[in-house]
Scaffold this active site. Structure first.
Site, PDB file in Angstrom:
ATOM      1  N   HIS A 309       0.856  -1.194   0.000  1.00 22.90           N
ATOM      2  CA  HIS A 309       0.000   0.000   0.000  1.00 22.90           C
ATOM      3  C   HIS A 309       0.889   1.239   0.000  1.00 22.90           C
ATOM      4  CE1 HIS A 309      -3.175   2.795   1.160  1.00 22.90           C
ATOM      5  NE2 HIS A 309      -4.023   1.844   0.783  1.00 22.90           N
ATOM      6  N   ASP A 367      -7.862  -5.409   0.050  1.00 23.69           N
ATOM      7  CA  ASP A 367      -8.331  -6.279  -1.042  1.00 23.69           C
ATOM      8  C   ASP A 367      -7.935  -7.739  -0.873  1.00 23.69           C
ATOM      9  OD1 ASP A 367      -7.572  -3.460  -2.980  1.00 23.69           O
ATOM     10  OD2 ASP A 367      -9.583  -4.259  -2.633  1.00 23.69           O
TER      11      ASP A 367
HETATM   12  C1  SDX Z   1      -6.268   0.034  -2.830  1.00 22.84           C
HETATM   13  O1  SDX Z   1      -4.508   4.524  -2.021  1.00 22.84           O
HETATM   14  C2  SDX Z   1      -5.456   3.929  -1.385  1.00 22.84           C
HETATM   15  O2  SDX Z   1      -5.835   4.307  -0.297  1.00 22.84           O
HETATM   16  C3  SDX Z   1      -6.058   2.732  -2.136  1.00 22.84           C
HETATM   17  C4  SDX Z   1      -7.016   1.888  -1.342  1.00 22.84           C
HETATM   18  C5  SDX Z   1      -8.294   2.636  -1.031  1.00 22.84           C
HETATM   19  O3  SDX Z   1      -9.003   2.220  -0.098  1.00 22.84           O
HETATM   20  O4  SDX Z   1      -8.647   3.545  -1.822  1.00 22.84           O
HETATM   21  O5  SDX Z   1      -6.422   1.474  -0.130  1.00 22.84           O
HETATM   22  C6  SDX Z   1      -7.427   0.656  -2.124  1.00 22.84           C
HETATM   23  O6  SDX Z   1      -6.025   0.381  -3.950  1.00 22.84           O
HETATM   24  C7  SDX Z   1      -5.406  -0.950  -2.090  1.00 22.84           C
HETATM   25  C8  SDX Z   1      -4.154  -1.397  -2.931  1.00 22.84           C
HETATM   26  C9  SDX Z   1      -4.631  -2.505  -3.883  1.00 22.84           C
HETATM   27  N1  SDX Z   1      -3.592  -2.857  -4.847  1.00 22.84           N
HETATM   28  C10 SDX Z   1      -2.941  -4.033  -4.795  1.00 22.84           C
HETATM   29  O7  SDX Z   1      -3.100  -4.869  -3.914  1.00 22.84           O
HETATM   30  C11 SDX Z   1      -2.034  -4.287  -5.981  1.00 22.84           C
HETATM   31  C12 SDX Z   1      -0.684  -4.840  -5.491  1.00 22.84           C
HETATM   32  N2  SDX Z   1       0.005  -3.772  -4.748  1.00 22.84           N
HETATM   33  C13 SDX Z   1       0.977  -2.975  -5.497  1.00 22.84           C
HETATM   34  O8  SDX Z   1       0.657  -2.772  -6.836  1.00 22.84           O
HETATM   35  C14 SDX Z   1       1.463  -1.767  -4.704  1.00 22.84           C
HETATM   36  O9  SDX Z   1       1.727  -2.183  -3.439  1.00 22.84           O
HETATM   37  C15 SDX Z   1       0.568  -0.542  -4.624  1.00 22.84           C
HETATM   38  C16 SDX Z   1       0.125  -0.079  -5.961  1.00 22.84           C
HETATM   39  C17 SDX Z   1      -0.634  -0.824  -3.784  1.00 22.84           C
HETATM   40  C18 SDX Z   1       1.387   0.561  -3.956  1.00 22.84           C
HETATM   41  O10 SDX Z   1       2.394   0.859  -4.807  1.00 22.84           O
HETATM   42  P1  SDX Z   1       3.468   2.013  -4.447  1.00 22.84           P
HETATM   43  O11 SDX Z   1       3.100   2.757  -3.236  1.00 22.84           O
HETATM   44  O12 SDX Z   1       3.728   2.799  -5.685  1.00 22.84           O
HETATM   45  O13 SDX Z   1       4.686   1.164  -4.011  1.00 22.84           O
HETATM   46  P2  SDX Z   1       5.762   0.688  -5.000  1.00 22.84           P
HETATM   47  O14 SDX Z   1       5.127   0.108  -6.208  1.00 22.84           O
HETATM   48  O15 SDX Z   1       6.756   1.776  -5.146  1.00 22.84           O
HETATM   49  O16 SDX Z   1       6.390  -0.528  -4.167  1.00 22.84           O
HETATM   50  C19 SDX Z   1       7.465  -0.308  -3.281  1.00 22.84           C
HETATM   51  C20 SDX Z   1       8.332  -1.555  -3.451  1.00 22.84           C
HETATM   52  C21 SDX Z   1       8.694  -1.818  -4.908  1.00 22.84           C
HETATM   53  O17 SDX Z   1       9.936  -2.478  -4.912  1.00 22.84           O
HETATM   54  P3  SDX Z   1      11.265  -1.578  -5.279  1.00 22.84           P
HETATM   55  O18 SDX Z   1      10.999  -0.910  -6.611  1.00 22.84           O
HETATM   56  O19 SDX Z   1      11.400  -0.583  -4.140  1.00 22.84           O
HETATM   57  O20 SDX Z   1      12.391  -2.590  -5.321  1.00 22.84           O
HETATM   58  O21 SDX Z   1       7.582  -2.717  -3.031  1.00 22.84           O
HETATM   59  C22 SDX Z   1       7.402  -3.601  -4.122  1.00 22.84           C
HETATM   60  C23 SDX Z   1       7.655  -2.814  -5.387  1.00 22.84           C
HETATM   61  O22 SDX Z   1       8.150  -3.658  -6.406  1.00 22.84           O
HETATM   62  N3  SDX Z   1       6.008  -4.040  -4.066  1.00 22.84           N
HETATM   63  C24 SDX Z   1       5.598  -5.296  -4.230  1.00 22.84           C
HETATM   64  C25 SDX Z   1       4.203  -5.254  -4.052  1.00 22.84           C
HETATM   65  N4  SDX Z   1       3.822  -4.006  -3.814  1.00 22.84           N
HETATM   66  C26 SDX Z   1       4.933  -3.248  -3.824  1.00 22.84           C
HETATM   67  N5  SDX Z   1       6.275  -6.431  -4.505  1.00 22.84           N
HETATM   68  C27 SDX Z   1       5.517  -7.559  -4.593  1.00 22.84           C
HETATM   69  N6  SDX Z   1       4.172  -7.603  -4.440  1.00 22.84           N
HETATM   70  C28 SDX Z   1       3.486  -6.472  -4.162  1.00 22.84           C
HETATM   71  N7  SDX Z   1       2.157  -6.504  -4.006  1.00 22.84           N
END
Ligand code: SDX
Length: 432
Positions: A309, A367
């Protein structure tokens, strides 16, 4: 600004020294007000994804990502999920206070009496292919409401803003249920005003004209709790979309339709559908390590859906309540050994002990468990995000109303870091 805090931040560059005012919140980080930065310093700030940017001032929802805290108008989400119910939470988000018994008894029928859609809108549903994703239908019908409810599109009239808000909160369950019915070729079921909000939605989804249907109180309580958990969440992507659309003066139905469209993405509200599909693809506990490895592999675009998140760098308090609810609902339904739930629990346990997830502070989000409950209730995965949109409609509306009634609000118009071609003259084709 509290006495012990500096009233401004000093920024010095290119021989300039700028004093930027600072503002203190009631909770959370202070902000540096950069509204005059471009005029005074001829520079922009740069923050793609808005990881360090406060886009507005709001008094609706507060999130502390470190503590794993979520407050609606100051009330913690776990207490609201346990003690309140969705229409009371709607009142709280819209008007800022928990309603008195009298205020609630006035508010509920105002919503109940707007649950029907204009009958002519039925033909809109019939224009979609039967296999259309329900989110496409919900997005289209919400936007189409502007074509039917002209008497509540003047955003400058507080009365019209109020009636548009009530109409959308009241009709979104009907729209969502009918999108489901249309996709499975069953006749639309009309709302029943004697049912509560969540029971009415379940009845419109699962009853058929051919036989009696009684809503299971366990399921309507679980549905109501899911609606509460998803109702609002600060300035997330879809809420920011609604605010940006609203800042141009677009009608309320168009703004909420824009929020539906944004929520559909798998990185946002589409994650609940993706998370259950992922859990099903994993299938058994012994295949979890393979998927954990893929999630950690930078060359693999696979991510653990329902994990991570932007704000929560600790557990998502909604996921905690959702997990408890999943245990309770599946237990009461006699399917506590649901293989998908077992995989989810084992996946969470393994991931939370893996250095990669610990270092990147990746926890289950709202989720991760919601799909397991919705699946057990009988919904197909394609209905998970529409149900998220149903619940978030009140949050989008509350944020939109707050923005519209802010006398200082102006159209949102960010700038850019331009890296394209600089000025050059046109070249005729024969000279290229
Ligand atoms: C919702 O914003 C809100 O409040 C949203 C929400 C709401 O109620 O409105 O809470 C609802 O959207 C919840 C989130 C649902 N999405 C997912 O579950 C999809 C999977 N999660 C990721 O896509 C990600 O965690 C996000 C999109 C939720 C957050 O992405 P960020 O904040 O841009 O974080 P990031 O992508 O920069 O990740 C930081 C690191 C990265 O690694 P590095 O580049 O630093 O090496 O963490 C890794 C990412 O690769 N990472 C993951 C991961 N999520 C982040 N690695 C593996 N699996 C994951 N799920």
């Amino acid at each position: 600004m509290p006495q012990d805090k500096p009233a401004h931040a000093t920024l010095s560059f290119d021989g300039k020294v700028l004093e930027l005012p600072m503002k203190s919140p009631t909770a959370g980080p202070d902000v540096i007000d950069i509204q005059k930065l471009y005029a005074q310093g001829d520079v922009f700030t740069y923050d793609p994804g808005f990881t360090s940017t406060a886009s507005c001032e709001s008094a609706i929802t507060y999130i502390d990502g470190i503590k794993g805290e979520l407050l609606y108008r100051g009330y913690p989400i776990d207490q609201l999920a346990e003690k309140s119910h969705f229409l009371e939470v709607c009142y709280l988000l819209l008007y800022g206070e928990l309603p008195t018994a009298e205020q609630l008894s006035d508010f509920v029928p105002r919503v109940t009496r707007h649950t029907m859609l204009h009958e002519q809108m039925v033909s809109f549903f019939r224009g979609f292919r039967r296999d259309a994703h329900p989110m496409a239908i919900v997005c289209g019908i919400m936007g189409a409401m502007a074509a039917f409810y002209h008497d509540s599109t003047d955003i400058n009239d507080p009365e019209q803003r109020e009636i548009a808000s009530i109409r959308m909160i009241a009709k979104i369950p009907t729209i969502t249920a009918w999108a489901y019915k249309y996709s499975i070729g069953q006749p639309f079921v009309y709302p029943k005003n004697e049912l509560d909000y969540s029971s009415n939605f379940l009845n419109m989804c699962f009853s058929v004209p051919a036989e009696q249907y009684a809503v299971d109180p366990i399921l309507s309580r679980a549905m109501d709790r899911i609606f509460t958990l998803h109702a609002d969440h600060e300035q997330n992507a879809s809420t920011s979309t609604v605010r940006l659309a609203g800042s141009s003066g677009a009608n309320p139905f168009a703004c909420i339709a824009a929020g539906v469209a944004c929520l559909w993405g798998p990185a946002h509200g589409g994650a609940n559908e993706a998370a259950l599909s992922m859990l099903r693809e994993i299938g058994t506990v012994d295949r979890i390590p393979e998927y954990i490895a893929r999630a950690k592999d930078k060359s693999d675009p696979f991510r653990l859906m329902g994990f991570g998140h932007r704000v929560y760098k600790n557990f998502d308090p909604r996921a905690k309540v959702m997990k408890e609810s999943a245990d309770e609902v599946l237990g009461l339904m006699g399917i506590e050994n649901n293989p998908t739930l077992q995989v989810a629990k084992e996946l969470e346990k393994i991931a939370l002990n893996d250095p990669y997830f610990i270092e990147k502070k990746l926890y289950p989000n709202v989720d991760f468990y919601s799909g397991i409950i919705l699946d057990a209730m009988g919904f197909p995965t394609s209905m998970f995000t529409p149900i998220f949109a149903l619940a978030r409609t009140v949050g989008w509306i509350a944020q939109w109303k707050e923005m519209i009634s802010d006398p200082t609000q102006k159209i949102g118009r960010p700038r850019q870091l331009y890296t394209g071609a600089t000025f050059r003259d046109y070249v005729d084709v024969e000279n290229r």
